[in-house]
Write a protein that holds these residues in place. Structure first.
Motif, short mmCIF file in Angstrom:
data_model
loop_
_atom_site.label_atom_id
_atom_site.label_comp_id
_atom_site.label_asym_id
_atom_site.label_seq_id
_atom_site.Cartn_x
_atom_site.Cartn_y
_atom_site.Cartn_z
N LYS A 176 0.83 -1.20 0.00
CA LYS A 176 0.00 0.00 0.00
C LYS A 176 0.87 1.26 0.00
CE LYS A 176 -3.76 2.14 2.65
NZ LYS A 176 -3.05 3.34 3.14
N GLN A 177 1.94 1.25 0.78
CA GLN A 177 2.82 2.42 0.82
C GLN A 177 3.52 2.64 -0.51
OE1 GLN A 177 5.30 1.45 4.18
NE2 GLN A 177 3.88 2.34 5.67
N ARG A 178 3.94 1.55 -1.17
CA ARG A 178 4.58 1.69 -2.48
C ARG A 178 3.60 2.28 -3.50
NH1 ARG A 178 6.71 -3.47 -1.38
NH2 ARG A 178 5.24 -4.43 -2.83
N ILE A 179 2.36 1.77 -3.48
CA ILE A 179 1.36 2.28 -4.41
C ILE A 179 1.08 3.76 -4.14
CG2 ILE A 179 -1.06 2.10 -5.10
CD1 ILE A 179 -0.88 -0.89 -4.53
N GLU A 180 0.99 4.13 -2.87
CA GLU A 180 0.72 5.52 -2.54
C GLU A 180 1.86 6.44 -2.97
OE1 GLU A 180 -0.06 5.23 1.61
OE2 GLU A 180 -2.21 4.83 1.34
N ARG A 181 3.09 5.96 -2.85
CA ARG A 181 4.22 6.79 -3.33
C ARG A 181 4.15 6.97 -4.84
NH1 ARG A 181 7.09 3.80 0.73
NH2 ARG A 181 7.77 2.27 -0.83
N LYS A 182 3.86 5.88 -5.57
CA LYS A 182 3.72 5.98 -7.02
C LYS A 182 2.55 6.89 -7.37
CE LYS A 182 4.01 1.97 -9.17
NZ LYS A 182 3.84 0.51 -9.38
N LEU A 183 1.47 6.79 -6.62
CA LEU A 183 0.30 7.61 -6.87
C LEU A 183 0.62 9.08 -6.66
CD1 LEU A 183 -2.73 7.94 -7.41
CD2 LEU A 183 -3.15 7.42 -4.99
N GLU A 184 1.37 9.39 -5.62
CA GLU A 184 1.74 10.78 -5.35
C GLU A 184 2.56 11.36 -6.49
OE1 GLU A 184 1.55 14.31 -3.45
OE2 GLU A 184 0.53 12.45 -2.87
N ARG A 185 3.51 10.58 -7.02
CA ARG A 185 4.32 11.07 -8.14
C ARG A 185 3.46 11.25 -9.39
NH1 ARG A 185 8.04 7.24 -5.87
NH2 ARG A 185 7.39 5.67 -7.38
N ALA A 186 2.55 10.29 -9.64
CA ALA A 186 1.68 10.39 -10.82
C ALA A 186 0.73 11.57 -10.69
CB ALA A 186 0.90 9.09 -10.99
N ARG A 187 0.24 11.84 -9.49
CA ARG A 187 -0.65 13.00 -9.29
C ARG A 187 0.08 14.29 -9.61
NH1 ARG A 187 -3.54 10.79 -4.11
NH2 ARG A 187 -1.72 11.60 -3.05
N GLY A 188 1.37 14.36 -9.22
CA GLY A 188 2.15 15.55 -9.53
C GLY A 188 2.30 15.76 -11.03
N ARG A 189 2.55 14.67 -11.77
CA ARG A 189 2.67 14.80 -13.22
C ARG A 189 1.34 15.20 -13.84
NH1 ARG A 189 5.14 9.77 -12.64
NH2 ARG A 189 3.55 8.74 -13.93
N LEU A 190 0.24 14.60 -13.33
CA LEU A 190 -1.09 14.92 -13.86
C LEU A 190 -1.42 16.39 -13.66
CD1 LEU A 190 -3.81 13.98 -15.04
CD2 LEU A 190 -4.53 13.45 -12.71
N GLN A 191 -1.17 16.91 -12.46
CA GLN A 191 -1.47 18.32 -12.19
C GLN A 191 -0.58 19.23 -13.01
OE1 GLN A 191 -4.07 19.47 -10.38
NE2 GLN A 191 -3.49 21.45 -11.22
N GLY A 192 0.68 18.83 -13.24
CA GLY A 192 1.56 19.63 -14.09
C GLY A 192 1.01 19.76 -15.50
N GLN A 193 0.54 18.66 -16.06
CA GLN A 193 -0.08 18.70 -17.39
C GLN A 193 -1.34 19.56 -17.38
OE1 GLN A 193 -0.80 14.67 -18.58
NE2 GLN A 193 1.35 14.23 -19.02
N ALA A 194 -2.14 19.43 -16.30
CA ALA A 194 -3.37 20.21 -16.21
C ALA A 194 -3.07 21.70 -16.14
CB ALA A 194 -4.16 19.77 -14.97
N ASN A 195 -2.05 22.08 -15.39
CA ASN A 195 -1.67 23.49 -15.31
C ASN A 195 -1.26 24.04 -16.67
OD1 ASN A 195 -2.18 23.49 -12.56
ND2 ASN A 195 -0.05 23.10 -12.00
N ASP A 196 -0.51 23.23 -17.43
CA ASP A 196 -0.10 23.66 -18.78
C ASP A 196 -1.31 23.86 -19.67
OD1 ASP A 196 2.52 23.51 -17.93
OD2 ASP A 196 2.89 21.53 -18.83
N SER A 197 -2.27 22.93 -19.59
CA SER A 197 -3.47 23.04 -20.42
C SER A 197 -4.29 24.27 -20.05
CB SER A 197 -4.33 21.78 -20.27
OG SER A 197 -3.65 20.64 -20.76
N ALA A 198 -4.46 24.48 -18.73
CA ALA A 198 -5.25 25.62 -18.28
C ALA A 198 -4.58 26.93 -18.68
CB ALA A 198 -5.44 25.55 -16.77
#
Length: 354
Positions: A176-198
């Motif tokens: 669960k901790q490994r998945i959450e760490r991967k999720l946190e990194r993926a969320r950061g990439r997702l928000q970065g793309q969203a900021n560029d689009s906005a």
């Protein structure tokens, strides 16, 4: 009293508790006609959310099973302790019989005692009682010894099963901790793309987020909440420096990447990026109302798409005029901003109580 981990009756139950992780759902994102690349991060975030939820659920099941076993262990240990006390009483009875035999000439052969006694019938009656008691106690001691041997063997198995259960729970925590760490990194990439689009005012296009079959329902309710797990924050009509007049919707505080759902059946009227609402979706419903979902990190639908209640239409984020990850949800009587009604009683009237 011995440790509550050691008792024979737990072995089969403990072994059944060691379940294998459920198979993970996979996503095959389909990109909209205006896909600008990189949209797979949204699908990755959705998949990681599902994996984290499965791992958390299995850990909780393992933890509850362990608590149940501890409760059972205490009850079984009490029973074993009672059996030990009964065995001790039997041993004491055997000792009393042995002492009585010694005092009455138990070391003299029975033939000699018959010759020397004045009342052979009484002697044989007493001897018969001694033999019966001796046999009963010996049988009890033999049974107790066999039970102790089985207990020792089962204790070893139970201890191994407990260790396996504890190891499994530890592995689930680490997973669960490994998945959450991967999720946190993926969320950061997702928000970065969203900021560029906005910032560019151009949406990347729909990234289809197919719900795993395990959570689909054949007959969904006609209306649902826009997110499954949330904490309600800014309310409709509240004041604040971020709004020109009053807050026009209901905010749901959720992490970046949280799947956002259509609250009911409808048609996607508009998908847009930029401005105060960032990435946003507007849906028209058959009864004449419109629902608006804003500050998103990604969209999973295109303009003109038909949607059903509970269908994933995007992912929460913090684009536009936003102080943190959340979903801004509005209910309007027209497509235009400023025609909103309070979403909480509106949903409550449709059976959705937030």
């Amino acid at each position: 009293m011995r440790s509550y981990r050691r008792f024979p009756l737990l072995v089969p139950v403990l072994l059944c508790a060691l379940a294998v992780l459920a198979a993970r759902p996979t996503e095959e994102p389909r990109h909209g006609p205006h896909q600008a690349g990189g949209g797979g991060v949204g699908a990755e975030v959705a998949r990681l959310y599902e994996e984290a939820a499965v791992a958390a659920q299995e850990y909780e099941e393992g933890r509850r099973e362990a608590e149940l076993q501890r409760s059972r262990a205490q009850r079984y240990e009490e029973l074993l302790e009672r059996e030990r006390r009964e065995a001790a009483v039997l041993r004491e009875d055997l000792g009393r019989i042995a002492r009585a035999q010694y005092r009455t000439g138990g070391d003299v052969p029975i033939t000699a005692r018959l010759i020397l006694t004045d009342d052979p019938e009484e002697l044989m009656h007493g001897q018969h009682a001694v033999w019966q008691a001796d046999l009963a106690v010996n049988n009890a001691i033999g049974k107790s010894s066999r039970a102790q041997a089985r207990l020792a063997e089962d204790e070893e198995k139970a201890e191994a099963a407990w260790k396996a259960l504890e190891k499994r729970n530890t592995e689930l925590v680490e997973l669960k901790q490994r998945i959450e760490r991967k999720l946190e990194r993926a969320r950061g990439r997702l928000q970065g793309q969203a900021n560029d689009s906005a910032a560019a005012g151009t949406c990347r296009g729909a990234v289809r987020l197919d719900r795993p079959k395990a959570v689909r329902v054949s007959l969904p309710p006609p209306w649902v909440a826009p997110v499954e797990t949330y904490e309600m924050s800014a309310e409709f009509g509240s004041g604040g420096s971020h709004w020109a007049r009053r807050h026009t919707g209901q905010d749901f505080a959720v992490p970046i990447g949280t799947p956002v759902r259509a609250v009911g059946e409808g048609t996607v009227m508009k998908v847009s990026c930029g401005g105060a609402f960032g990435i946003q979706i507007l849906i028209a419903h058959p009864e004449g109302y419109y629902t608006h979902y804003a500050h998103l990190a990604s969209v999973a639908v295109d303009q003109g798409d038909r949607v059903g209640p509970g269908q994933w239409i995007g992912q929460a984020g913090t684009t536009g005029n936003s102080t943190g990850p959340h979903l801004h949800f509005e209910v309007r009587v027209t497509p235009q901003l400023g025609s909103g009604v309070d979403p909480v009683p509106w949903l409550a009237a449709r059976g959705v109580h937030l």
